[in-house]
Design an enzyme around this catalytic site. Structure first.
Site, PDB file in Angstrom:
ATOM      1  N   GLY A  18       0.832  -1.193   0.000  1.00  0.00           N
ATOM      2  CA  GLY A  18       0.000   0.000   0.000  1.00  0.00           C
ATOM      3  C   GLY A  18       0.865   1.240   0.000  1.00  0.00           C
ATOM      4  O   GLY A  18       1.679   1.448  -0.892  1.00  0.00           O
ATOM      5  N   THR A  20       2.017   5.197  -0.318  1.00  0.00           N
ATOM      6  CA  THR A  20       1.760   6.192  -1.360  1.00  0.00           C
ATOM      7  C   THR A  20       1.738   5.557  -2.739  1.00  0.00           C
ATOM      8  O   THR A  20       0.814   5.780  -3.528  1.00  0.00           O
ATOM      9  CB  THR A  20       2.816   7.298  -1.299  1.00  0.00           C
ATOM     10  OG1 THR A  20       2.883   7.834   0.033  1.00  0.00           O
ATOM     11  CG2 THR A  20       2.469   8.426  -2.254  1.00  0.00           C
ATOM     12  N   GLU A  55       7.214  14.313   1.700  1.00  0.00           N
ATOM     13  CA  GLU A  55       6.101  15.204   1.983  1.00  0.00           C
ATOM     14  C   GLU A  55       6.060  16.372   1.001  1.00  0.00           C
ATOM     15  O   GLU A  55       5.088  17.103   0.951  1.00  0.00           O
ATOM     16  CB  GLU A  55       6.197  15.734   3.410  1.00  0.00           C
ATOM     17  CG  GLU A  55       6.027  14.640   4.463  1.00  0.00           C
ATOM     18  CD  GLU A  55       6.265  15.138   5.873  1.00  0.00           C
ATOM     19  OE1 GLU A  55       7.090  16.054   6.025  1.00  0.00           O
ATOM     20  OE2 GLU A  55       5.650  14.618   6.798  1.00  0.00           O
ATOM     21  N   ALA A  56       7.114  16.556   0.235  1.00  0.00           N
ATOM     22  CA  ALA A  56       7.162  17.624  -0.748  1.00  0.00           C
ATOM     23  C   ALA A  56       6.981  17.029  -2.137  1.00  0.00           C
ATOM     24  O   ALA A  56       7.451  15.935  -2.424  1.00  0.00           O
ATOM     25  CB  ALA A  56       8.496  18.367  -0.657  1.00  0.00           C
ATOM     26  N   LYS A  84       3.659  24.978  -2.212  1.00  0.00           N
ATOM     27  CA  LYS A  84       5.084  24.925  -2.502  1.00  0.00           C
ATOM     28  C   LYS A  84       5.349  25.598  -3.847  1.00  0.00           C
ATOM     29  O   LYS A  84       4.926  25.109  -4.887  1.00  0.00           O
ATOM     30  CB  LYS A  84       5.584  23.473  -2.528  1.00  0.00           C
ATOM     31  CG  LYS A  84       7.062  23.345  -2.890  1.00  0.00           C
ATOM     32  CD  LYS A  84       7.487  21.889  -3.020  1.00  0.00           C
ATOM     33  CE  LYS A  84       8.934  21.772  -3.486  1.00  0.00           C
ATOM     34  NZ  LYS A  84       9.327  20.368  -3.705  1.00  0.00           N
ATOM     35  N   GLU A 348      14.975  17.442  -4.504  1.00  0.00           N
ATOM     36  CA  GLU A 348      14.126  17.836  -5.644  1.00  0.00           C
ATOM     37  C   GLU A 348      12.802  17.069  -5.703  1.00  0.00           C
ATOM     38  O   GLU A 348      12.086  17.145  -6.691  1.00  0.00           O
ATOM     39  CB  GLU A 348      14.868  17.710  -6.975  1.00  0.00           C
ATOM     40  CG  GLU A 348      15.997  18.705  -7.155  1.00  0.00           C
ATOM     41  CD  GLU A 348      15.532  20.145  -7.382  1.00  0.00           C
ATOM     42  OE1 GLU A 348      14.311  20.374  -7.470  1.00  0.00           O
ATOM     43  OE2 GLU A 348      16.399  21.035  -7.455  1.00  0.00           O
ATOM     44  N   ILE A 352       7.730  10.838  -5.578  1.00  0.00           N
ATOM     45  CA  ILE A 352       6.312  10.740  -5.912  1.00  0.00           C
ATOM     46  C   ILE A 352       6.089  11.016  -7.392  1.00  0.00           C
ATOM     47  O   ILE A 352       5.258  10.379  -8.043  1.00  0.00           O
ATOM     48  CB  ILE A 352       5.480  11.682  -5.017  1.00  0.00           C
ATOM     49  CG1 ILE A 352       5.475  11.152  -3.571  1.00  0.00           C
ATOM     50  CG2 ILE A 352       4.052  11.813  -5.538  1.00  0.00           C
ATOM     51  CD1 ILE A 352       4.742  12.041  -2.582  1.00  0.00           C
TER      52      ILE A 352
END
Length: 525
Positions: A18, A20, A55-56, A84, A348, A352
């Site tokens: 599971g 992200t 998280e970014a 952001k 950078e 994700i």
């Protein structure tokens, strides 16, 4: 009479893991194949934690969730997100230096000549304005301001984009909710065995600790660094990139936050790596990415704790990794996504984004049960090229530093970089030229931000501008800076925007609301 064509369409997709990656894949593929007879099953064990450091994000995440029927405000409220506009690099060039890599353009191209040539011409004449003063995105970020980009920007001066800082665990929970509402089946169990077909080595099924067996035709491995399917079962192999990227460990910790959250990610050079600071509405994310060859774990822990200005919410967690990629992202009937496919490092915010592009490639090249090798080869080639080009962009940040205060930064300067990156740097130094490839995540404006931030400048400018009147050029450039400053002055603060539009919901989205869309105008100020 013609014989009916055999139906080789895939009917059962099994996602292992599971977090992200797994839930993003489940939600997106279920949406893409809605109405078809395809069944998607996700297997995860609630006993196994996920890494969840990232998280970014970069702006592509907004397209991803909008394609699922979610608006920016839906996601921000469900995940405690902040805006952001880019990344601020502190002390990377040398101690005391700072610059912002924005999601947006710099200046305005004129007469077919890129803006940075005009900036370089004035710089040679003694103009001291930094290139960030010609970027609305960078200037908004520096000023702690935020506003929505114009739908129809009057010029390139108005072009910028934005992404989110969000709680990764809440985002995965939101993706799970979207996926299950759309029809994805979830099984909470641990995999005890992967069963391969004797005739070709393809994955046939997986055994679970609840005694059941789940069969599938197409498997997606989202099991993290372990690579339960792609590596442990299929023994695909891994390409180690640690000769170029020296960091191999990270410490991650959440902390309380105080004051108005900035609309950018902070990354600050440390003794043997760099430290991130990511603002959410309800807390901050902090971490130290470092090289175990240059600092001990205990020393890194002390350095991180000393640097975080807020009370910690828990003890820092350590993550060990080898930068690199799986030799094949797609092997037999298995595709790896996320950490199972490879990992560079958090710099950078590419992790994700690489999940997003991996999912898009699965959609484009979705197989049938023949698993045509040409399709698989194309997927692997696209994945390799994209990963290598992200790798080169990240290597540039380390190679270009001018620090001489610690062994780590000196060793980064001494790295023999890949020929692909060397060629890019040489062409920019010689002609101010950007090489553009099809499978590349970072576009010329991002390369320009990093080049100029690290004082990598062209040796000269486009000769066509030598005939321009210098005073007219000065006035034109001053007008650009003035327009940017006026737009920033008129914008609300980031905190005001969050208070007005994006305060967290009491709980993540209910299934009924998950498809709702909020018009972009509702977010503008």
């Amino acid at each position: 009479m013609d014989q009916p064509t055999q139906d080789n369409r895939i009917r059962n997709v099994v996602i292992v893991g599971g977090g992200t990656a797994g839930w993003m894949a489940a939600a997106s593929l279920q949406r893409h194949f809605q109405g078809s007879p395809l069944n998607i099953t996700l297997i995860e064990s609630s006993e196994i934690g996920t890494i969840g450091v990232g998280e970014a994000t970069i702006p592509t995440i907004r397209n991803f969730y909008q394609n699922l029927g979610l608006s920016d405000l839906d996601v921000m409220r469900a995940t405690g997100a902040t805006c952001k506009l880019g990344i601020r690099f502190n002390d990377w060039l040398r101690p005391g230096s700072s610059f912002i890599h924005p999601f947006g353009l710099f200046g305005q191209d004129l007469r077919g000549v890129p803006f940075h040539h005009y900036w370089q011409r004035l710089k040679a004449l003694g103009e001291t304005a930094g290139i960030g003063e010609y970027s609305l995105g960078a200037s908004l970020a520096k000023g702690g301001k935020f506003t929505q980009p114009s739908r129809n920007p009057p010029s390139s001066m108005s072009v910028f984009d934005w992404a989110l800082h969000f709680d990764a665990s809440l985002f995965a929970k939101l993706m799970r909710q979207v996926a299950e509402t759309a029809g994805v089946t979830r099984i909470d169990a641990r995999i005890t065995k992967v069963n391969l077909r004797s005739e070709d080595g393809f994955i046939a099924s997986v055994n679970l600790d609840n005694g059941s067996t789940v069969a599938g035709e197409f498997f997606i491995d989202c099991s993290g660094f372990r690579g339960l399917l792609i590596e442990e079962a299929l023994q695909t192999g891994y390409e180690d990139w640690s000769q170029w990227l020296l960091c191999d460990r990270a410490l991650a910790v959440q902390s309380e936050g105080s004051g108005e959250p900035p609309p950018y990610t902070d990354v600050t050079a440390q003794t043997a790596g760099w430290r991130w600071r990511i603002p959410l509405q309800h807390r901050y994310g902090n971490g130290y990415v470092y090289s175990s060859r240059h600092i001990s774990d205990d020393e890194a822990m002390v350095e991180l704790k000393r640097a975080v200005p807020d009370p910690l919410l828990h003890e820092p967690r350590q993550i060990r990794f080898t930068p690199g990629r799986r030799l094949k992202a797609w092997n037999k009937n298995c595709v790896a996504l996320g950490l199972a496919a490879g990992f560079l490092e958090p710099l950078e915010s590419t992790s994700i984004a690489l999940i997003e592009t991996g999912i898009e490639k699965i959609k484009q090249l979705f197989p049938d049960r023949t698993f045509n090798q040409g399709v698989i080869d194309e997927f692997n080639d696209m994945s390799r090229l994209e990963m290598e080009r992200v790798r080169d962009f990240i290597i540039l940040h380390y190679k270009a530093n001018q620090r001489d205060d610690t062994a780590f930064w000196r060793d980064c300067q001494a790295v023999e970089i890949p020929d692909t990156l060397k060629h890019k740097i040489e062409l920019f130094r010689e002609r101010g030229h950007f090489i553009r490839y099809r499978w590349e995540m970072f576009q010329p404006a991002s390369w320009l931000a990093i080049y100029t931030g690290f004082d990598i400048l062209p040796r000269t400018w486009d000769p066509s501008i030598d005939g321009l009147d210098v005073e007219s050029l000065r006035r034109g450039m001053a007008e650009m800076r003035k327009a940017v400053k006026a737009a920033v002055d008129a914008a609300p603060t980031h905190g005001d925007f969050l208070d007005k539009y994006a305060k967290p919901a009491l709980s993540p989205l209910s299934p009924a609301k998950a498809g709702g869309q909020i018009e972009p105008e509702a977010m503008r100020v």
